[in-house]
Design an enzyme around this catalytic site. Sequence first.
Site, mmCIF file in Angstrom:
data_model
loop_
_atom_site.group_PDB
_atom_site.id
_atom_site.type_symbol
_atom_site.label_atom_id
_atom_site.label_comp_id
_atom_site.label_asym_id
_atom_site.label_seq_id
_atom_site.Cartn_x
_atom_site.Cartn_y
_atom_site.Cartn_z
ATOM 1 N N TYR A 98 7.633 3.807 5.958
ATOM 2 C CA TYR A 98 6.236 3.454 6.247
ATOM 3 C C TYR A 98 6.046 2.908 7.662
ATOM 4 O O TYR A 98 5.204 3.398 8.423
ATOM 5 C CB TYR A 98 5.787 2.429 5.206
ATOM 6 C CG TYR A 98 4.372 1.938 5.323
ATOM 7 C CD1 TYR A 98 3.325 2.633 4.726
ATOM 8 C CD2 TYR A 98 4.074 0.754 5.991
ATOM 9 C CE1 TYR A 98 2.027 2.170 4.803
ATOM 10 C CE2 TYR A 98 2.781 0.283 6.073
ATOM 11 C CZ TYR A 98 1.756 0.990 5.471
ATOM 12 O OH TYR A 98 0.471 0.530 5.554
ATOM 13 N N VAL A 137 -1.651 6.782 8.374
ATOM 14 C CA VAL A 137 -0.520 6.704 7.449
ATOM 15 C C VAL A 137 -1.005 6.520 6.014
ATOM 16 O O VAL A 137 -0.485 7.139 5.082
ATOM 17 C CB VAL A 137 0.406 5.534 7.848
ATOM 18 C CG1 VAL A 137 1.555 5.390 6.865
ATOM 19 C CG2 VAL A 137 0.924 5.733 9.261
ATOM 20 N N GLU A 138 -1.999 5.658 5.835
ATOM 21 C CA GLU A 138 -2.450 5.305 4.490
ATOM 22 C C GLU A 138 -3.241 6.416 3.814
ATOM 23 O O GLU A 138 -3.020 6.730 2.655
ATOM 24 C CB GLU A 138 -3.309 4.033 4.557
ATOM 25 C CG GLU A 138 -2.527 2.756 4.786
ATOM 26 C CD GLU A 138 -1.751 2.322 3.541
ATOM 27 O OE1 GLU A 138 -1.956 2.922 2.468
ATOM 28 O OE2 GLU A 138 -0.931 1.405 3.655
ATOM 29 N N SER A 139 -4.193 6.982 4.532
ATOM 30 C CA SER A 139 -5.146 7.885 3.886
ATOM 31 C C SER A 139 -5.468 9.120 4.687
ATOM 32 O O SER A 139 -6.293 9.934 4.255
ATOM 33 C CB SER A 139 -6.455 7.129 3.639
ATOM 34 O OG SER A 139 -7.040 6.743 4.883
ATOM 35 N N MET A 170 0.840 -1.195 0.000
ATOM 36 C CA MET A 170 0.000 0.000 0.000
ATOM 37 C C MET A 170 0.880 1.251 0.000
ATOM 38 O O MET A 170 1.831 1.334 0.757
ATOM 39 C CB MET A 170 -0.895 0.009 1.235
ATOM 40 C CG MET A 170 -1.724 -1.253 1.381
ATOM 41 S SD MET A 170 -2.939 -1.410 0.071
ATOM 42 C CE MET A 170 -3.465 -3.093 0.357
#
Length: 494
Positions: free
Chosen positions: A207, A101-103, A1
């Site tokens: 990440y 973190v992702e979105s 991701m």
Amino acid sequence: MPAAEPSLEDPGLANGMDEPAPHDPDGDRATNQDLWDRIRRGYALNLDQDNPRVSAQRDWYARHPQYFTRVTTRSERYLHFIVEEAEARDMPLELVLLPVVESAFDPFAYSHGRAAGPWQFIPSTGKYFGLDQTWWYDNRRDIVRSTRAALDYLQQLSERFDGDWLLALASYNAGGGTVSRARRRNEEAGLPTDFWNLDLPSETTAYVPKLLAVAQIVRTPERYGVTLHPIDDQPYFASVDVGGQIDLAQAASLAGISTEELYLLNPAFNRWATAPHGTTELLVPVSAADTFRERVADLSPEQRMRWLRYTIRPGDSLIAIARRHRTTPAVLRDINDLQGSTIVAGRTLLIPERAAANGRLAGQTDRAGGGRQRVDHRVASGETLWALARSYDVSVRELARWNDMSPGDPLRIGQTLAVWTEDGPAASRGAERRDEMIRKVRYSVRRGDSLYAIASRFNVSVSQIRDWNNGVKQRRYLQPGDRLTLYVDVRRAP
């Protein structure tokens, strides 16, 4: 991701998503502010290591406390549900912070790698975990389904690496094969095979530290000058079975909430209505669920959707009719029980219409004359005067003049613009704008890319890419590494 380095320019992340405050019509929600305490009690990763990669990420967040506050405020709709799901699986509760973190907890986040939703599934991985993407619905943005799929994926990765959650997280970003190959190389070289010693892509090396940094800040926010938005330890939303297809503006009105609130809880819908087949459940705030359930039960079939009865004319084709009414031949075939694309002049087709009510637009008569209607447009992330002028079929100069601006002025997220549109096609294009959710994407050109290929990949036009990137106009060819800015409608993107 995908996960880039922290930056206030990250598309769909740090540049934010402007939205209404979480719904609380009665103002009677409990004041328990202990969901964060519950999360802290469920921590299971080692957050005490003094690693410079973690420190770098943590220092960035500490330097941008407003960003952190905005993201945690946005999480209120979703975080309790994610905590419940993770606890039921006995997973470390640091993992519930992964959407930061992702979105940045933007359910409409969309990346240069075509990853979508709060957990940023790419199309192929999403389909592998049952998150299908259709004309009506993109399960990668479904809050419930995408959360369960992401936790399933993380559990599988953890088992693959014998319970090592850092390797599982790295694999969630880079892929299990990438991490396995990096470990194999270290084994052959006689080097340690833990996350911190692996040679992984730069994005992945940042990440995992990024998540650990977020968890450290949540553990002791005052230490880093960060304010966490208080979140009650109780469900925010409830699921209501609406029993069939329904116009989403109609559903929001029945629930007593704004259309924006409904879409933020049900971001997977690509259109103005739920699908004619498949899921019949909608998420609404707990405080609105009982009223909504009762009102939906009293609806007649005619009240659920507005339908246009279209008489087929000589020379008509199914594809032309679909294009004219902003739908697809497949939808018309499905609704009208057609076996192919053959239609007969004089017969009638049922075509779904959008509801007149909508949270973003409010028509007003132009008392100055000219046969125009006023539309109040609320600026979303990534929008520009140029893009809005094109959407409403007006000139940039007109749009600027109506709002006491100059054509070069920047827009603010949440700003309301007055737009005067003519009745007919222009007004229709304005109505179509309601179903868009634009996100700014920064794309790095790869070897073999062309403007046509990139346009096709993100469902935009070559001319739009040229207009958004003035430098491209001056050169005939793209070069690997060139950075392009794209404005992608995530409800239309592949």
